[in-house]
Design an enzyme around this catalytic site. Structure first.
Site, PDB file in Angstrom:
ATOM      1  N   ASP A   1      -1.882  -4.177   3.783  1.00  0.00           N
ATOM      2  CA  ASP A   1      -1.910  -4.363   5.238  1.00  0.00           C
ATOM      3  C   ASP A   1      -2.763  -5.558   5.654  1.00  0.00           C
ATOM      4  O   ASP A   1      -3.771  -5.876   5.010  1.00  0.00           O
ATOM      5  CB  ASP A   1      -2.438  -3.095   5.916  1.00  0.00           C
TER       6      ASP A   1
ATOM      7  N   HIS B   1      -3.500 -11.062  14.535  1.00  0.00           N
ATOM      8  CA  HIS B   1      -2.551  -9.988  14.839  1.00  0.00           C
ATOM      9  C   HIS B   1      -2.005 -10.199  16.241  1.00  0.00           C
ATOM     10  O   HIS B   1      -2.632 -10.797  17.103  1.00  0.00           O
ATOM     11  CB  HIS B   1      -3.243  -8.628  14.806  1.00  0.00           C
TER      12      HIS B   1
ATOM     13  N   GLU C   1       0.814  -1.220   0.000  1.00  0.00           N
ATOM     14  CA  GLU C   1       0.000   0.000   0.000  1.00  0.00           C
ATOM     15  C   GLU C   1       0.845   1.268   0.000  1.00  0.00           C
ATOM     16  O   GLU C   1       0.524   2.247  -0.654  1.00  0.00           O
ATOM     17  CB  GLU C   1      -0.909   0.034   1.239  1.00  0.00           C
TER      18      GLU C   1
ATOM     19  N   GLU D   1      -9.376  -3.896   5.512  1.00  0.00           N
ATOM     20  CA  GLU D   1      -9.166  -2.899   4.465  1.00  0.00           C
ATOM     21  C   GLU D   1      -8.072  -3.364   3.511  1.00  0.00           C
ATOM     22  O   GLU D   1      -8.194  -3.252   2.286  1.00  0.00           O
ATOM     23  CB  GLU D   1      -8.790  -1.558   5.102  1.00  0.00           C
TER      24      GLU D   1
ATOM     25  N   ARG E   1      -2.659  -1.627  13.894  1.00  0.00           N
ATOM     26  CA  ARG E   1      -4.129  -1.630  13.921  1.00  0.00           C
ATOM     27  C   ARG E   1      -4.580  -3.003  14.376  1.00  0.00           C
ATOM     28  O   ARG E   1      -4.743  -3.924  13.580  1.00  0.00           O
ATOM     29  CB  ARG E   1      -4.705  -1.268  12.551  1.00  0.00           C
TER      30      ARG E   1
ATOM     31  N   ASP F   1      -5.320  -6.415   7.413  1.00  0.00           N
ATOM     32  CA  ASP F   1      -6.612  -6.208   8.050  1.00  0.00           C
ATOM     33  C   ASP F   1      -7.683  -6.237   6.967  1.00  0.00           C
ATOM     34  O   ASP F   1      -7.392  -6.503   5.800  1.00  0.00           O
ATOM     35  CB  ASP F   1      -6.640  -4.886   8.838  1.00  0.00           C
TER      36      ASP F   1
ATOM     37  N   TYR G   1       2.413  -4.546  13.576  1.00  0.00           N
ATOM     38  CA  TYR G   1       1.290  -3.840  12.962  1.00  0.00           C
ATOM     39  C   TYR G   1       0.447  -3.157  14.031  1.00  0.00           C
ATOM     40  O   TYR G   1       0.104  -3.756  15.050  1.00  0.00           O
ATOM     41  CB  TYR G   1       0.435  -4.818  12.157  1.00  0.00           C
TER      42      TYR G   1
END
Length: 735
Positions: A125, A396, A52, A129, A352, A127, A350
């Site tokens: 990433d 995570h 990203e 999104e 988030r 997650d 990470y």
């Protein structure tokens, strides 16, 4: 008979045809430029990795070497268009995705590289999104999502990156479905409800599924504050000592006639001064006898490692960082910092996440560090594990340093001041969570004087444990031992009138904590919620950096509560409803529900409520407050208005007259730059994100500006005006 192709017009004029030919030629030229800018030599022997972030791409390129080509999609490459809803409600809520504006050349470059590369891996990433971004890229690059093309980096370190690249997986379509459901739900709410607000309140307003709940919480708290009726109460503190005057005590009136004077932690039952005087008279007329003295040791366990919400809260409390700023700095630490002797390294995992899990390897490294640097007494016999309440994405880890041996002080020179502050609290919290508990002695002294019971509490640190690296924040005072049955000498009596206070307004951090507790929002959304409320001018920060609703925000909240607070799927301002929707999205990810069912169920109840709101009467906004001055341009009265960046003064004759001026609040100090020559004064101002800063009243003629509040004192070394930097006074010139 000629048949027109879809989207073509066979009756185009020669001029238009010429224009189209020119446009097509231009596109071909642009495409040729993209192709020519790509070096395709040896690409067929290399693996293309798409991430990203450009920063992450640079870090990975250094770690993976010449056999890999790393490119960035720069966030989403495809999304719903902003100009329309782009959700086909009649066709099972089918979304219409388009290429993000300005990314045609990027898409062409990625397509060309992917065609010629030996292999293509999607590494957005880890997650929801990021999974959706990978899915969109796979579709654009004509890749099969079921192929093993997905790579997830939970930390950007050479070993972790190389291991992940060796074990690609399939795209998790369940995560994609959950993200798509959220996106469609938000689009349905925003693009149907916002026009209602334009029509009934004011043009340009917006409402969102999560932001409306956050606004409702802020407005609800404001209503509690406005309706709060203070209660009078009195506190009594008795100074006493042992007979030899070697031990001093400060005792509070605790009971009267055997009944506790405390309620909700305060002596609310001492209602007036007459009662306070009676209690003091009773004490003066009688001896003070110690009835009990108890000491109890207790263990204070270490706090868990950070997850997204707790990192944002602690960063706000300890460094003053807003959530958005915290996440920006954390992203920099995650994507990679150049460390002398080590190259580019991602310093944290990470950021988030709502998990509290730590990898076994990380725990073992942390325990080794504690043993080597602090000693065995600070190391528990076994490792400590933590688990998050409710649902969490356990794939995570919690937020931790990727290498615990990289202490903040050892790499301070490689970090910016903001990066150092944030890395410091992340590192300390990760180390502390694996350290021995602190041992604290809590002492309680109870005494009796006639019908009045007295009490003092004390707290003594016996062993600091994890307090070696993380603040313990002991609140009690050290107290000397007392002997049961001994008499204490009366020294003094102090009474103080107080009043109960309303609940505090939310800060950005406490609002995020409340949203997390209630199950509203997710780690990736916390930072953007408050920013959205600022941008919409629904809330503003007060002098204490607490969130106050603006008159516009209150009006919008009242309207939404009237029409969208039913006990069904249209209750978008209800915390419970929004939390339930988050659970539904989690169930989509867990393959326990279909995304279409979640969206359909919502729309079935929401759309009739929107239609009902369309028939509402127009809401009258609060009138602007006159300031008692006339406009210098047209003579109309000037009024106080509230805009996106705070309060300002404007002409009541708008839009015919567009005179405005900022509100300049002087702090009583002349401008350090022009105050002696041009009579400039330091005034308070607001930045675009609501942060207070200080500038010269003569701006733009004088460009003096400072984030820190200037003081009246001057530096003894260089004569510059001193500045208040949080808890310290510093010189801006010589530090």
């Amino acid at each position: 008979m000629r048949v027109a192709k879809k989207g073509k017009n066979i009756t185009d004029s020669p001029e238009k045809k010429a224009k189209n030919v020119k446009k097509t030629a231009s596109k071909k030229t642009a495409s040729a430029k993209v192709k020519s800018s790509i070096n395709l030599s040896n690409v067929n022997s290399k693996t293309l990795i798409i991430v990203e972030s450009p920063t992450k791409a640079k870090s990975l390129s250094k770690m993976l070497g010449s056999n890999y080509i790393v490119r960035s999609s720069i966030g989403h490459i495809r999304d719903l268009p902003k100009s329309r809803m782009a959700v086909d409600i009649e066709n099972n809520f089918k979304p219409e995705y388009i290429l993000v504006k300005g990314k045609t050349a990027l898409k062409n470059e990625l397509s060309e590289l992917s065609k010629h590369a030996k292999n293509t891996l999607l590494a957005s990433d880890p997650d929801r999104e990021g999974e959706a971004i990978a899915w969109h890229l796979a579709d654009l690059l004509e890749m099969d999502p079921q192929d093993k093309c997905r790579v997830r980096f939970y930390e950007i370190t050479p070993n972790a990156v190389k291991d992940a690249v060796k074990k690609p997986e399939e795209i998790d379509v369940r995560k994609v479905d959950a993200q798509q459901a959220r996106r469609i739900l938000d689009r349905l709410v925003g693009y149907t409800l916002s026009p209602v607000l334009w029509k009934k309140v004011r043009f340009g307003l917006s409402a969102g599924r999560v932001q409306s709940v956050a606004l409702a919480l802020i407005c609800m708290r404001e209503r509690e504050i406005l309706s709060f009726i203070p209660e009078e109460y009195w506190t009594i503190v008795i100074g006493a000592s042992s007979k030899d005057n070697k031990r001093e005590y400060m005792l509070r009136a605790h009971t009267l006639d055997g009944v506790s004077l405390y309620k909700e932690g305060k002596s609310l039952l001492i209602k007036n001064e007459a009662t306070a005087d009676r209690i003091i008279s009773e004490i003066k007329a009688n001896r003070i006898i110690v009835s009990a003295f108890n000491v109890k040791e207790s263990l204070r366990k270490a706090p868990p490692p950070f997850r997204t919400s707790t990192l944002q809260q602690e960063a706000s409390r300890r460094t003053g960082f807003a959530p958005r700023r915290t996440m920006r700095i954390a992203q920099e630490l995650f994507e990679g910092i150049t460390i002398p002797g080590k190259g580019t390294v991602g310093l944290i995992t990470y950021m988030r996440t709502d998990s509290l899990r730590l990898a076994e390897e990380a725990i073992n490294s942390c325990r080794d560090y504690i043993k080597d640097n602090f000693g065995n007494e600070y190391l528990p016999k076994s490792s400590i594990t933590y688990s998050a309440n409710g649902r969490s994405q356990d794939a995570h880890e919690a937020i931790r340093p990727t290498d615990i041996t990289l202490s903040p002080e050892s790499i301070k020179k490689a970090l910016s001041p903001d990066q150092f502050k944030l890395y410091d609290i992340i590192w300390r919290r990760a180390v502390a969570c694996q350290m021995s508990p602190a041992v604290v002695a809590n002492s309680t002294l109870d005494a009796q004087s006639g019908s009045v019971g007295l009490r003092q509490l004390g707290e003594v640190l016996i062993f600091e444990g994890y307090g070696k690296v993380w603040p313990l924040e002991l609140k009690g005072e050290r107290m000397e031992n007392a002997i049961k049955g001994e008499e204490l000498k009366f020294k003094s009596a102090e009474k103080e009138q107080k009043f109960t206070r309303p609940p505090a307004r939310y800060s950005e951090a406490s609002l995020i904590k409340k949203l997390e507790e209630d199950g509203v929002g997710r780690p990736s959304t916390y930072a953007s919620i408050v920013d959205t409320l600022y941008d919409r001018n629904y809330v503003k920060p007060n002098e204490e950096k607490r969130l106050e609703p603006t008159p516009l925000g209150t009006t919008v909240d009242d309207f939404l509560h009237q029409y969208f607070n039913n006990e069904n799927y249209s209750s978008i301002v209800d915390v419970g409803f929004t939390a339930k929707m988050e659970k539904n999205l989690d169930e989509v990810e867990e393959d326990r529900r279909k995304w279409l069912d979640v969206v359909s169920e919502f729309w079935k109840d929401f759309s009739p409520t929107v239609e009902e709101a369309q028939n509402a009467e127009r809401v009258k906004l609060p009138e602007a407050e006159p300031i008692g001055e006339d406009c210098p341009n047209c003579g109309h009265s000037l009024v106080l208005k509230n805009g996106r960046f705070g309060d300002f003064i404007a002409c009541s004759g708008y839009p015919n007259c567009k005179y405005t001026r900022p509100i300049l609040e002087k702090i009583g100090i002349k401008c350090p730059k022009c105050g002696e020559t041009d009579d400039g004064h330091v005034v308070k101002r607001r930045s675009r994100n609501g942060r207070t800063f200080y500038g010269c009243s003569k701006y733009p003629n004088c460009d003096y500006v400072s984030w820190n509040k200037p003081m009246s004192d001057k530096c003894p070394e260089c004569g510059a005006i001193m500045e208040n930097k949080g808890k310290t006074i510093v010189c801006p010139q010589c530090g």
